[in-house]
Design a protein around this motif. Sequence first.
Motif, mmCIF file in Angstrom:
data_model
loop_
_atom_site.group_PDB
_atom_site.id
_atom_site.type_symbol
_atom_site.label_atom_id
_atom_site.label_comp_id
_atom_site.label_asym_id
_atom_site.label_seq_id
_atom_site.Cartn_x
_atom_site.Cartn_y
_atom_site.Cartn_z
ATOM 1 N N LEU A 126 0.831 -1.205 0.000
ATOM 2 C CA LEU A 126 0.000 0.000 0.000
ATOM 3 C C LEU A 126 0.868 1.260 0.000
ATOM 4 C CD1 LEU A 126 -2.882 1.226 0.216
ATOM 5 C CD2 LEU A 126 -2.593 1.140 2.699
ATOM 6 N N GLY B 111 3.458 6.310 -5.219
ATOM 7 C CA GLY B 111 3.259 6.543 -6.642
ATOM 8 C C GLY B 111 2.226 7.614 -6.938
ATOM 9 N N LEU B 112 1.377 7.915 -5.972
ATOM 10 C CA LEU B 112 0.347 8.936 -6.161
ATOM 11 C C LEU B 112 0.852 10.340 -5.817
ATOM 12 C CD1 LEU B 112 -2.758 7.105 -4.638
ATOM 13 C CD2 LEU B 112 -2.302 7.525 -7.050
ATOM 14 N N ASP C 136 3.798 1.567 -1.288
ATOM 15 C CA ASP C 136 4.326 1.724 -2.646
ATOM 16 C C ASP C 136 3.293 2.417 -3.536
ATOM 17 O OD1 ASP C 136 6.676 0.471 -1.923
ATOM 18 O OD2 ASP C 136 6.095 -1.487 -2.727
ATOM 19 N N GLU C 137 2.045 2.003 -3.412
ATOM 20 C CA GLU C 137 0.972 2.600 -4.213
ATOM 21 C C GLU C 137 0.787 4.073 -3.859
ATOM 22 O OE1 GLU C 137 -0.722 1.349 -6.664
ATOM 23 O OE2 GLU C 137 0.026 -0.701 -6.558
#
Length: 213
Positions: A192, A198-199, A194-195
């Motif tokens: 999560l 990325g945002l 990592d996600e």
Amino acid sequence: MAEGLRERKKRETRQRISDIATALFVEHGFVTVTIADVADAADVSVNTVYNYFPAKEDLFLDRGKDVVHRLARWVRGRDAGESAAAAVLRELREEVETVSPRVGLTKDCQHFLRVIHEAPGLRSRLWSVQQEVQENLETALREETGAPADDPMPTLIAGQINWLHQTVMGVIGREMVAGRDPGEVSGEILLLLDEMEGLLGEKVLNYAVRASE
């Protein structure tokens, strides 16, 4: 400086009262247990309890004092060449990877969170703690970058970085209340993070980079 005997006894008394109060709240509920109940169980006077804890909510959220300064402390302690967001992401990953109770990765957390869920006063105080986290972070960013008072960037960046922390803590809390295994949740939270990284935009990821010495 070494801790004096008086200071140590005061710290130990405060911790004992807090631990006893937490156990009572978990067993009987926050609303049901009174300050007098805590004082009786800890074998101290009601005034003694109030001397250490001005409000009943302080007894249960005693460890919140560490949380309100956590993000600001991480930012102030960032490495050379590291941005504010990168430091917080690194620290969060380390806490999650080690399955640390400091981010709620413990089965005992479900009992703690259920007490909060059942007590409106605690939910209100927890919201105040979350606001303090962001305010302290904004102050740290402003001081670390030398940004003037009318510069909105520290406020905006603090909101983005605090979003990382609140999201992680919220998801961990939800999964612990559901009775999930902390180690299993740890792996999911790392993905999560990592996600979420990325945002984040480049302005956030590259804000307040500490100069190399």
